[in-house]
Design a protein around this motif. Structure first.
Motif, PDB file in Angstrom:
ATOM      1  N   ASP A  75      13.575  17.135  -4.633  1.00  0.00           N
ATOM      2  CA  ASP A  75      14.942  16.795  -4.271  1.00  0.00           C
ATOM      3  C   ASP A  75      15.082  15.293  -4.031  1.00  0.00           C
ATOM      4  O   ASP A  75      16.069  14.667  -4.437  1.00  0.00           O
ATOM      5  CB  ASP A  75      15.346  17.578  -3.026  1.00  0.00           C
ATOM      6  CG  ASP A  75      16.823  17.459  -2.724  1.00  0.00           C
ATOM      7  OD1 ASP A  75      17.640  17.665  -3.633  1.00  0.00           O
ATOM      8  OD2 ASP A  75      17.164  17.157  -1.564  1.00  0.00           O
ATOM      9  N   THR A  76      14.079  14.702  -3.392  1.00  0.00           N
ATOM     10  CA  THR A  76      14.087  13.265  -3.122  1.00  0.00           C
ATOM     11  C   THR A  76      14.028  12.464  -4.421  1.00  0.00           C
ATOM     12  O   THR A  76      14.770  11.491  -4.606  1.00  0.00           O
ATOM     13  CB  THR A  76      12.900  12.886  -2.228  1.00  0.00           C
ATOM     14  OG1 THR A  76      12.995  13.592  -0.984  1.00  0.00           O
ATOM     15  CG2 THR A  76      12.877  11.392  -1.945  1.00  0.00           C
ATOM     16  N   ILE A  77      13.153  12.874  -5.347  1.00  0.00           N
ATOM     17  CA  ILE A  77      13.021  12.178  -6.624  1.00  0.00           C
ATOM     18  C   ILE A  77      14.297  12.331  -7.450  1.00  0.00           C
ATOM     19  O   ILE A  77      14.762  11.389  -8.098  1.00  0.00           O
ATOM     20  CB  ILE A  77      11.805  12.719  -7.402  1.00  0.00           C
ATOM     21  CG1 ILE A  77      10.512  12.373  -6.655  1.00  0.00           C
ATOM     22  CG2 ILE A  77      11.761  12.159  -8.812  1.00  0.00           C
ATOM     23  CD1 ILE A  77       9.264  12.984  -7.267  1.00  0.00           C
ATOM     24  N   ASP A  78      14.874  13.519  -7.414  1.00  0.00           N
ATOM     25  CA  ASP A  78      16.115  13.775  -8.152  1.00  0.00           C
ATOM     26  C   ASP A  78      17.219  12.812  -7.731  1.00  0.00           C
ATOM     27  O   ASP A  78      17.917  12.230  -8.568  1.00  0.00           O
ATOM     28  CB  ASP A  78      16.557  15.215  -7.884  1.00  0.00           C
ATOM     29  CG  ASP A  78      16.772  15.990  -9.171  1.00  0.00           C
ATOM     30  OD1 ASP A  78      16.140  15.641 -10.188  1.00  0.00           O
ATOM     31  OD2 ASP A  78      17.569  16.930  -9.165  1.00  0.00           O
ATOM     32  N   GLN A  79      17.403  12.655  -6.431  1.00  0.00           N
ATOM     33  CA  GLN A  79      18.446  11.775  -5.924  1.00  0.00           C
ATOM     34  C   GLN A  79      18.168  10.320  -6.290  1.00  0.00           C
ATOM     35  O   GLN A  79      19.101   9.551  -6.581  1.00  0.00           O
ATOM     36  CB  GLN A  79      18.552  11.923  -4.405  1.00  0.00           C
ATOM     37  CG  GLN A  79      19.024  13.297  -3.959  1.00  0.00           C
ATOM     38  CD  GLN A  79      19.068  13.428  -2.453  1.00  0.00           C
ATOM     39  OE1 GLN A  79      19.626  12.579  -1.757  1.00  0.00           O
ATOM     40  NE2 GLN A  79      18.475  14.484  -1.926  1.00  0.00           N
ATOM     41  N   TYR A  80      16.901   9.945  -6.296  1.00  0.00           N
ATOM     42  CA  TYR A  80      16.514   8.576  -6.649  1.00  0.00           C
ATOM     43  C   TYR A  80      16.906   8.259  -8.093  1.00  0.00           C
ATOM     44  O   TYR A  80      17.495   7.209  -8.379  1.00  0.00           O
ATOM     45  CB  TYR A  80      15.001   8.432  -6.447  1.00  0.00           C
ATOM     46  CG  TYR A  80      14.387   7.195  -7.047  1.00  0.00           C
ATOM     47  CD1 TYR A  80      14.616   5.934  -6.509  1.00  0.00           C
ATOM     48  CD2 TYR A  80      13.537   7.296  -8.156  1.00  0.00           C
ATOM     49  CE1 TYR A  80      14.032   4.808  -7.064  1.00  0.00           C
ATOM     50  CE2 TYR A  80      12.956   6.177  -8.710  1.00  0.00           C
ATOM     51  CZ  TYR A  80      13.199   4.925  -8.157  1.00  0.00           C
ATOM     52  OH  TYR A  80      12.615   3.818  -8.709  1.00  0.00           O
ATOM     53  N   ILE A  81      16.626   9.163  -9.016  1.00  0.00           N
ATOM     54  CA  ILE A  81      16.944   8.920 -10.424  1.00  0.00           C
ATOM     55  C   ILE A  81      18.441   9.060 -10.681  1.00  0.00           C
ATOM     56  O   ILE A  81      19.020   8.308 -11.469  1.00  0.00           O
ATOM     57  CB  ILE A  81      16.142   9.880 -11.318  1.00  0.00           C
ATOM     58  CG1 ILE A  81      14.642   9.615 -11.150  1.00  0.00           C
ATOM     59  CG2 ILE A  81      16.538   9.720 -12.788  1.00  0.00           C
ATOM     60  CD1 ILE A  81      13.762  10.552 -11.924  1.00  0.00           C
ATOM     61  N   ALA A  82      19.089   9.997 -10.004  1.00  0.00           N
ATOM     62  CA  ALA A  82      20.536  10.182 -10.184  1.00  0.00           C
ATOM     63  C   ALA A  82      21.299   8.906  -9.860  1.00  0.00           C
ATOM     64  O   ALA A  82      22.314   8.588 -10.490  1.00  0.00           O
ATOM     65  CB  ALA A  82      21.030  11.329  -9.312  1.00  0.00           C
ATOM     66  N   ALA A  83      20.800   8.144  -8.890  1.00  0.00           N
ATOM     67  CA  ALA A  83      21.483   6.922  -8.471  1.00  0.00           C
ATOM     68  C   ALA A  83      21.439   5.827  -9.532  1.00  0.00           C
ATOM     69  O   ALA A  83      22.159   4.831  -9.427  1.00  0.00           O
ATOM     70  CB  ALA A  83      20.872   6.397  -7.170  1.00  0.00           C
ATOM     71  N   LEU A  84      20.637   5.999 -10.575  1.00  0.00           N
ATOM     72  CA  LEU A  84      20.545   4.998 -11.633  1.00  0.00           C
ATOM     73  C   LEU A  84      21.762   5.005 -12.555  1.00  0.00           C
ATOM     74  O   LEU A  84      21.842   4.182 -13.479  1.00  0.00           O
ATOM     75  CB  LEU A  84      19.273   5.231 -12.465  1.00  0.00           C
ATOM     76  CG  LEU A  84      17.944   5.101 -11.711  1.00  0.00           C
ATOM     77  CD1 LEU A  84      16.777   5.418 -12.647  1.00  0.00           C
ATOM     78  CD2 LEU A  84      17.783   3.712 -11.113  1.00  0.00           C
ATOM     79  N   TYR A  85      22.711   5.899 -12.330  1.00  0.00           N
ATOM     80  CA  TYR A  85      23.901   5.956 -13.192  1.00  0.00           C
ATOM     81  C   TYR A  85      24.656   4.635 -13.180  1.00  0.00           C
ATOM     82  O   TYR A  85      25.356   4.294 -14.140  1.00  0.00           O
ATOM     83  CB  TYR A  85      24.821   7.095 -12.741  1.00  0.00           C
ATOM     84  CG  TYR A  85      25.691   6.774 -11.545  1.00  0.00           C
ATOM     85  CD1 TYR A  85      26.980   6.281 -11.698  1.00  0.00           C
ATOM     86  CD2 TYR A  85      25.216   6.958 -10.243  1.00  0.00           C
ATOM     87  CE1 TYR A  85      27.781   5.980 -10.600  1.00  0.00           C
ATOM     88  CE2 TYR A  85      25.994   6.658  -9.143  1.00  0.00           C
ATOM     89  CZ  TYR A  85      27.278   6.168  -9.322  1.00  0.00           C
ATOM     90  OH  TYR A  85      28.052   5.868  -8.237  1.00  0.00           O
ATOM     91  N   THR A  86      24.504   3.857 -12.127  1.00  0.00           N
ATOM     92  CA  THR A  86      25.214   2.577 -12.018  1.00  0.00           C
ATOM     93  C   THR A  86      24.690   1.535 -13.010  1.00  0.00           C
ATOM     94  O   THR A  86      25.319   0.485 -13.188  1.00  0.00           O
ATOM     95  CB  THR A  86      25.070   2.009 -10.602  1.00  0.00           C
ATOM     96  OG1 THR A  86      23.675   1.843 -10.286  1.00  0.00           O
ATOM     97  CG2 THR A  86      25.690   2.954  -9.572  1.00  0.00           C
ATOM     98  N   GLN A  87      23.565   1.809 -13.658  1.00  0.00           N
ATOM     99  CA  GLN A  87      22.966   0.833 -14.574  1.00  0.00           C
ATOM    100  C   GLN A  87      23.369   1.048 -16.032  1.00  0.00           C
ATOM    101  O   GLN A  87      22.827   0.390 -16.931  1.00  0.00           O
ATOM    102  CB  GLN A  87      21.440   0.861 -14.431  1.00  0.00           C
ATOM    103  CG  GLN A  87      20.959   0.455 -13.042  1.00  0.00           C
ATOM    104  CD  GLN A  87      19.451   0.376 -12.930  1.00  0.00           C
ATOM    105  OE1 GLN A  87      18.749   0.148 -13.911  1.00  0.00           O
ATOM    106  NE2 GLN A  87      18.941   0.580 -11.722  1.00  0.00           N
ATOM    107  N   ALA A  88      24.294   1.956 -16.283  1.00  0.00           N
ATOM    108  CA  ALA A  88      24.808   2.110 -17.649  1.00  0.00           C
ATOM    109  C   ALA A  88      25.527   0.839 -18.060  1.00  0.00           C
ATOM    110  O   ALA A  88      26.129   0.151 -17.223  1.00  0.00           O
ATOM    111  CB  ALA A  88      25.766   3.295 -17.721  1.00  0.00           C
TER     112      ALA A  88
END
Length: 277
Positions: free
Chosen positions: A113-126
């Motif tokens: 769950d922690t890793i999932d949230q970390y990668i999900a936050a990368l959406y801002t780098q599109a």
């Protein structure tokens, strides 16, 4: 003795297996550089080469040479997360279930769950051109149309059709289920089992649902689409161990995970902020 009964390789394998089944976002990344990661703080330099210019050829004339240039990105593995629990001998003796297995399962889920949230936050780098902005998604037609527009942005960025995915929150998927275009297309696809949050396909995307879709503000959630070539992820469980507690009559168990992620192709991600109202 607890230490003699403990088998680190078996426990580590169990934890890694559970992680793989629980992850959604990390499952959509490539792991091309994972084997090069050995410890926290490691940096992998990812080099790319410029694309040569195609020129028109004239017979019996000189040709012009250009020098290749390179660009470099860094994948930094700087995320370190740990878990640690104790099991009292009395609790273990009276418990009907396998306490160790249950503890490992819970640790795996929490870490996933922690890793999932970390990668999900990368959406801002599109890349900027691939961001649709905030859209009020209040009915099924709008929900489907936004997927089409995300597809268009990726098409315009020359992103390959293979390996495309889209992650949305549950409420967005619920709206799609009311759309006959989505349901018909989904039902016409392969009947193979679906894993890691996948709920079907639409317009060339593997559609996945996650409660970790980032909450941007209020009732606005990030919907991210992309290709598995866009984000690279490296994960390493560096250590798992157990022993007898010095302060309690029981055993302790603990583990640490080291990982990092990098958007290496910003043009390979398209995003929107979907508002429920």
């Amino acid at each position: 003795m607890a230490i003699n009964r403990f088998v680190p390789i078996i426990w580590t394998s169990a934890l890694m297996s559970s992680l793989k089944k629980s992850l959604v976002y990390a499952d959509l990344c490539n792991t091309d550089y994972e084997g090069e990661i050995q410890s926290a703080g490691n940096t992998v330099k990812i080099t790319s080469i410029s694309r040569p210019t195609i020129n028109s050829y004239t017979r019996n004339s000189n040709i012009n040479y250009e020098e290749l240039t390179d660009a470099q990105r860094s994948l930094v593995v700087d995320q370190e997360k740990y878990w640690a629990v104790t099991v009292d001998d009395v609790d273990k003796a009276q418990a009907k279930a396998d306490v160790v297995s249950e503890a490992m399962s819970e640790a795996a889920y929490a870490l996933a769950d922690t890793i999932d949230q970390y990668i999900a936050a990368l959406y801002t780098q599109a890349q900027t051109a691939n961001r649709l902005g905030t859209v009020a998604v209040t009915n099924t037609d709008i929900a489907y149309t936004q997927i089409r527009l995300l597809k268009l942005r990726l098409d315009q960025a020359n992103v390959p059709q293979e390996g495309r995915w889209l992650v949305c929150p549950p409420w967005y998927h619920s709206l799609l289920l009311e759309n006959q275009k989505f349901v018909s297309y989904m039902n016409s696809q392969t009947t193979e089992p679906l894993y890691n949050g996948q709920v079907g396909r639409a317009l060339g995307f593997d559609i996945r649902v996650s409660n970790n879709a980032p909450l941007v503000t209020g009732d606005d959630y990030a919907v991210m689409a992309g290709t598995n070539r866009a984000i690279t992820f490296a994960r390493q469980l560096t250590k798992t161990e157990a022993g007898r507690s010095e302060q309690r009559i029981g055993d302790w168990m603990r583990g640490i995970a080291v990982y990092g992620s990098k958007v290496i192709r910003p043009e390979g991600i398209a995003t929107m902020v979907a508002s429920m109202t």
